[in-house]
Motif scaffolding. Structure first.
Motif, PDB file in Angstrom:
ATOM      1  N   HIS A  16       0.846  -1.192   0.000  1.00 15.54           N
ATOM      2  CA  HIS A  16       0.000   0.000   0.000  1.00 15.54           C
ATOM      3  C   HIS A  16       0.877   1.236   0.000  1.00 15.54           C
ATOM      4  CE1 HIS A  16      -3.373  -2.652   0.950  1.00 15.54           C
ATOM      5  NE2 HIS A  16      -2.576  -3.219   1.841  1.00 15.54           N
ATOM      6  N   ARG A  17       0.505   2.187  -0.837  1.00 11.95           N
ATOM      7  CA  ARG A  17       1.282   3.436  -0.944  1.00 11.95           C
ATOM      8  C   ARG A  17       0.679   4.471   0.003  1.00 11.95           C
ATOM      9  NH1 ARG A  17       0.585   5.826  -5.336  1.00 11.95           N
ATOM     10  NH2 ARG A  17       2.551   6.950  -5.367  1.00 11.95           N
ATOM     11  N   ILE A  18       1.444   4.838   1.020  1.00 10.40           N
ATOM     12  CA  ILE A  18       0.926   5.698   2.085  1.00 10.40           C
ATOM     13  C   ILE A  18       1.683   7.017   2.150  1.00 10.40           C
ATOM     14  CG2 ILE A  18       0.425   5.848   4.574  1.00 10.40           C
ATOM     15  CD1 ILE A  18      -1.031   3.531   3.095  1.00 10.40           C
ATOM     16  N   ALA A  19       0.937   8.118   2.121  1.00  9.58           N
ATOM     17  CA  ALA A  19       1.519   9.436   2.371  1.00  9.58           C
ATOM     18  C   ALA A  19       1.521   9.655   3.878  1.00  9.58           C
ATOM     19  CB  ALA A  19       0.696  10.517   1.682  1.00  9.58           C
ATOM     20  N   VAL A  20       2.682   9.987   4.425  1.00  8.15           N
ATOM     21  CA  VAL A  20       2.791  10.178   5.878  1.00  8.15           C
ATOM     22  C   VAL A  20       3.040  11.654   6.180  1.00  8.15           C
ATOM     23  CG1 VAL A  20       4.083   9.564   7.963  1.00  8.15           C
ATOM     24  CG2 VAL A  20       3.688   7.840   6.190  1.00  8.15           C
ATOM     25  N   ILE A  21       2.111  12.247   6.943  1.00  7.74           N
ATOM     26  CA  ILE A  21       2.285  13.629   7.385  1.00  7.74           C
ATOM     27  C   ILE A  21       2.452  13.585   8.905  1.00  7.74           C
ATOM     28  CG2 ILE A  21       1.278  15.954   7.450  1.00  7.74           C
ATOM     29  CD1 ILE A  21      -0.558  15.080   5.083  1.00  7.74           C
ATOM     30  N   GLY A  22       3.694  13.552   9.350  1.00  8.01           N
ATOM     31  CA  GLY A  22       3.942  13.517  10.801  1.00  8.01           C
ATOM     32  C   GLY A  22       3.440  14.789  11.460  1.00  8.01           C
ATOM     33  N   GLY A  23       3.750  15.918  10.840  1.00  8.60           N
ATOM     34  CA  GLY A  23       3.240  17.205  11.309  1.00  8.60           C
ATOM     35  C   GLY A  23       4.070  17.815  12.424  1.00  8.60           C
ATOM     36  N   ASP A  24       3.386  18.376  13.394  1.00  6.11           N
ATOM     37  CA  ASP A  24       4.036  19.185  14.434  1.00  6.11           C
ATOM     38  C   ASP A  24       3.980  18.526  15.810  1.00  6.11           C
ATOM     39  OD1 ASP A  24       4.378  21.419  12.580  1.00  6.11           O
ATOM     40  OD2 ASP A  24       2.201  21.627  12.731  1.00  6.11           O
ATOM     41  N   GLY A  25       4.778  19.073  16.741  1.00  5.37           N
ATOM     42  CA  GLY A  25       4.732  18.634  18.136  1.00  5.37           C
ATOM     43  C   GLY A  25       4.946  17.132  18.251  1.00  5.37           C
ATOM     44  N   ILE A  26       4.009  16.464  18.927  1.00  6.73           N
ATOM     45  CA  ILE A  26       4.139  15.019  19.132  1.00  6.73           C
ATOM     46  C   ILE A  26       3.738  14.212  17.897  1.00  6.73           C
ATOM     47  CG2 ILE A  26       3.721  15.183  21.639  1.00  6.73           C
ATOM     48  CD1 ILE A  26       0.834  14.131  21.061  1.00  6.73           C
ATOM     49  N   GLY A  27       3.246  14.896  16.844  1.00  6.94           N
ATOM     50  CA  GLY A  27       2.761  14.199  15.642  1.00  6.94           C
ATOM     51  C   GLY A  27       3.741  13.176  15.076  1.00  6.94           C
ATOM     52  N   ILE A  32      -3.637   8.273   3.570  1.00 10.53           N
ATOM     53  CA  ILE A  32      -2.785   9.286   4.211  1.00 10.53           C
ATOM     54  C   ILE A  32      -2.826   9.052   5.719  1.00 10.53           C
ATOM     55  CG2 ILE A  32      -2.417  11.772   4.550  1.00 10.53           C
ATOM     56  CD1 ILE A  32      -4.249  12.081   1.942  1.00 10.53           C
ATOM     57  N   LEU A  33      -1.646   9.004   6.322  1.00  6.03           N
ATOM     58  CA  LEU A  33      -1.553   8.846   7.783  1.00  6.03           C
ATOM     59  C   LEU A  33      -0.997  10.152   8.347  1.00  6.03           C
ATOM     60  CD1 LEU A  33      -1.963   6.676  10.003  1.00  6.03           C
ATOM     61  CD2 LEU A  33       0.455   6.110   9.754  1.00  6.03           C
ATOM     62  N   LEU A  34      -1.773  10.775   9.219  1.00  8.54           N
ATOM     63  CA  LEU A  34      -1.387  12.087   9.734  1.00  8.54           C
ATOM     64  C   LEU A  34      -1.216  12.038  11.250  1.00  8.54           C
ATOM     65  CD1 LEU A  34      -2.768  15.468   8.504  1.00  8.54           C
ATOM     66  CD2 LEU A  34      -2.802  15.045  10.945  1.00  8.54           C
TER      67      LEU A  34
END
Ligand code: IPM
Ligand code: MN
Length: 338
Positions: A4-15, A66-68
């Protein structure tokens, strides 16, 4: 085995911290993901002035999911105007990718107010007061006017309500509760209630109930086990799911799926909690919400068996563990059980 092709947006702080634990657990469950990291969020905005460009949104469209983690500036950080990231990133993705269902499951952990309760909130995710209808007149003058409308389309309400009925029909209790404020919001409330009444005729085995949002807040605290599937509008769902998270053991457990349920593009999976800058980088963040969001993602991608193993491991861990563990230790513990 499907990759599976997953876009990962960790983001900010504890993300980023909680997201990497979710990916650790998914790998341990034996699911093959090809991940691509996207640098989006407050820090990206502060460095480049960019929130989410149309090009990046188009790029995201090409993934399976998408995993954020979490996006947002620290509380008290006034360098980013309120709404910049919320509207420019998260809501732009929800609207742009037509993520019309916000699914938030809750299982009360031992010792919580909602111990023993097991329910799902289906929140309409592309309309209501979030649609951005409204504006200013005579802005900044003593006579200024601000309006903020609520957009409710029969199409949008019906696809949300039908999704909720299908879910209720698949569950043991087979009960659906509409939460609204039909006694005051007589236009939108009427549309929601009539839609529920109409769709209910297609689901004779589902029992249907109605609560006003204010009463639902009382029931959520005093008797949350009365709920099975709740369906509600965007803003009521936003508020009620924070309350549900609090009574079910804490927002650190609350996962969510932003679904394009018609599968014309990727869906987005994220914890209900925010970036919690105050505890970032200290290995204090609870990654269970992110891990459970990962399980919701796998389930939607058809990896039902692996998703079930992860959910079971999270439940088992939450039900049995009381000591404080670090973010990584919790991830390891879940990974060890899947
Ligand atoms: C949520 C959040 C968002 C919302 C914010 C960050 C825009 O609170 O996912 O519940 O209001 O929907
Ligand atoms: Mn919220």
């Amino acid at each position: 085995m499907t990759q599976h092709r997953i876009a990962v947006i960790g983001g900010d702080g504890i993300g980023p911290e909680v997201t990497s634990e979710a990916l650790k657990v998914i790998a341990a469950a034996g699911v093959d993901l090809a991940t691509t990291d996207f640098d989006l969020g407050a820090s990206r905005y502060q460095r480049t002035g960019e929130v989410l460009s149309d090009e990046t949104l188009e790029e995201l469209r090409g993934f399976d999911a998408i995993l954020l983690g979490a996006v947002g500036p620290a509380i008290g950080d006034t360098s980013i105007p309120p709404g910049t990231l919320e509207r420019g990133l998260l809501l732009k993705a929800r609207f742009g990718l037509d993520l019309f269902i916000n699914l938030r499951p809750f299982v009360g952990v031992p010792g919580s107010i909602a111990e023993g309760a097991d329910f799902v909130v289906i929140r309409e995710n592309t309309e209501g007061t979030y649609a951005g209808e409204g504006g200013f007149l005579r802005h900044g003058t003593p006579h200024e006017i601000a309006t903020q409308g609520s957009v409710n389309t029969r199409f949008g309400v019906e696809r949300c309500v039908r999704f909720a009925f299908n879910l209720a029909d698949s569950r043991e209790a087979k009960k659906l509760t509409l939460v609204h404020k039909t006694n005051v919001l007589t236009f939108s409330g009427d549309l929601w209630q009539r839609t529920v009444n109409d769709v209910a005729t297609e689901f004779p085995s589902v029992s249907v109930d109605y609560n006003h949002i204010d009463a639902a807040c009382i029931y959520m605290v005093e008797q949350p086990s009365r709920y099975d599937v709740i369906v509600t509008d965007n803003l009521f769902g936003d508020i009620l799911t924070d309350l549900a998270g609090a009574v079910a053991g804490g927002i650190g457990f609350a996962a969510s799926a932003n679904l394009n349920a018609s599968r014309t593009g990727p869906s987005l999976f994220e914890p209900v909690h925010g970036a919690a800058h105050d505890i970032a980088g200290q290995a204090k963040a609870n990654p269970l919400a992110a891990i459970s969001s990962g399980a919701l993602m796998l389930e939607f991608l058809g990896e039902t068996e692996a998703a079930g193993r992860i959910s079971a491991a999270v439940t088992e861990y939450a039900m049995s563990t009381t000591e404080q563990a670090s973010t990584g230790e919790i991830g390891d513990a879940i990974a060890g059980r899947v």
